[in-house]
Design a protein around this motif. Structure first.
Motif, PDB file in Angstrom:
ATOM      1  N   LYS A   3     -87.761  -2.207 -22.743  1.00  0.00           N
ATOM      2  CA  LYS A   3     -88.379  -3.297 -23.655  1.00  0.00           C
ATOM      3  C   LYS A   3     -88.877  -2.276 -24.670  1.00  0.00           C
ATOM      4  O   LYS A   3     -89.144  -2.550 -26.044  1.00  0.00           O
ATOM      5  N   THR A   6     -86.613  -0.842 -27.630  1.00  0.00           N
ATOM      6  CA  THR A   6     -86.050  -1.744 -28.418  1.00  0.00           C
ATOM      7  C   THR A   6     -85.942  -1.400 -29.802  1.00  0.00           C
ATOM      8  O   THR A   6     -87.086  -0.843 -30.584  1.00  0.00           O
ATOM      9  N   CYS A  22     -83.580 -10.039 -28.468  1.00  0.00           N
ATOM     10  CA  CYS A  22     -82.752  -9.254 -27.765  1.00  0.00           C
ATOM     11  C   CYS A  22     -83.497  -9.366 -26.197  1.00  0.00           C
ATOM     12  O   CYS A  22     -84.402  -9.619 -25.952  1.00  0.00           O
ATOM     13  N   TYR A  23     -82.571  -8.814 -25.338  1.00  0.00           N
ATOM     14  CA  TYR A  23     -82.832  -8.676 -24.054  1.00  0.00           C
ATOM     15  C   TYR A  23     -82.730  -7.323 -23.612  1.00  0.00           C
ATOM     16  O   TYR A  23     -82.519  -6.597 -24.083  1.00  0.00           O
ATOM     17  N   ASN A  26     -88.156  -4.853 -18.589  1.00  0.00           N
ATOM     18  CA  ASN A  26     -89.704  -4.525 -18.578  1.00  0.00           C
ATOM     19  C   ASN A  26     -89.892  -3.580 -17.627  1.00  0.00           C
ATOM     20  O   ASN A  26     -89.037  -3.002 -16.875  1.00  0.00           O
ATOM     21  N   GLU A  30     -87.355  -6.027 -14.778  1.00  0.00           N
ATOM     22  CA  GLU A  30     -87.043  -7.531 -15.002  1.00  0.00           C
ATOM     23  C   GLU A  30     -86.378  -7.636 -16.410  1.00  0.00           C
ATOM     24  O   GLU A  30     -86.915  -7.036 -17.407  1.00  0.00           O
ATOM     25  N   TYR A  31     -85.406  -8.563 -16.755  1.00  0.00           N
ATOM     26  CA  TYR A  31     -84.869  -8.712 -17.937  1.00  0.00           C
ATOM     27  C   TYR A  31     -85.917  -9.709 -18.740  1.00  0.00           C
ATOM     28  O   TYR A  31     -86.311 -10.843 -18.206  1.00  0.00           O
ATOM     29  N   VAL A  32     -86.432  -9.352 -19.817  1.00  0.00           N
ATOM     30  CA  VAL A  32     -87.166 -10.056 -20.584  1.00  0.00           C
ATOM     31  C   VAL A  32     -86.790 -10.317 -22.055  1.00  0.00           C
ATOM     32  O   VAL A  32     -85.697  -9.546 -22.293  1.00  0.00           O
ATOM     33  N   THR A  33     -87.118 -11.147 -23.000  1.00  0.00           N
ATOM     34  CA  THR A  33     -86.791 -11.175 -24.259  1.00  0.00           C
ATOM     35  C   THR A  33     -87.739 -10.295 -24.970  1.00  0.00           C
ATOM     36  O   THR A  33     -89.120 -10.289 -24.895  1.00  0.00           O
ATOM     37  N   THR A  34     -87.297  -9.954 -26.095  1.00  0.00           N
ATOM     38  CA  THR A  34     -88.159  -9.092 -27.040  1.00  0.00           C
ATOM     39  C   THR A  34     -87.615  -9.131 -28.287  1.00  0.00           C
ATOM     40  O   THR A  34     -86.185  -9.540 -28.790  1.00  0.00           O
TER      41      THR A  34
END
Length: 135
Positions: A3, A6, A22-23, A26, A30-34
């Motif tokens: 993250k 990015t 984007c993915y 973190n 874990e996959y998170v959006t940013t």
């Protein structure tokens, strides 16, 4: 990508109020959006694609002004369409649209067909018949 990694490169499409979702991963894996303002390789590819479009528009305009093609070809390029998309919008076959690129065929089109094209391009029939050669 993490993250914190990015990309935030300057982009023609990004602004303070517009960022791409984007993915990323973190701190917990874990996959998170940013949000990203841009990524240089993507910006380069986008600029190249836009340059290609501008070249196709210029070539179509030159063909129309030299009486080698109808304005339909030009307006199709300006609106970033291809023959398949334009044909589906005007409810004609692709071969018919390609045929209408020919100036002789274009000059014989009925107002009904010209209106279909004009409506798709959001212009008048008169504008469809005559492109502006100053732009």
């Amino acid at each position: 990508m993490k993250k914190n990694d990015t990309p935030q490169d300057k982009s023609a499409l990004a602004s303070k109020n517009h960022k791409e979702l984007c993915y990323a991963v973190n701190e917990d894996g874990e996959y998170v959006t940013t949000k990203s303002s841009g990524w240089q390789p993507k910006t380069i590819a986008l600029n190249n694609a836009l340059q290609d479009i501008d070249e196709r528009v210029a070539l179509a305009k030159k063909r129309v002004l030299n009486n080698e093609a109808s304005p339909i070809e030009y307006y199709m390029e300006v609106h970033r369409m291809d023959v398949s998309i334009l044909a589906s919008y005007v409810k004609l076959f692709k071969w018919q649209v390609k045929n209408h690129f020919k100036l002789k065929k274009f000059n014989k089109l009925s107002n009904k067909i010209l209106k279909r094209y004009a409506d798709v391009f959001e212009i008048s029939i008169e504008q469809l018949k005559h492109i502006d050669d100053t732009k």
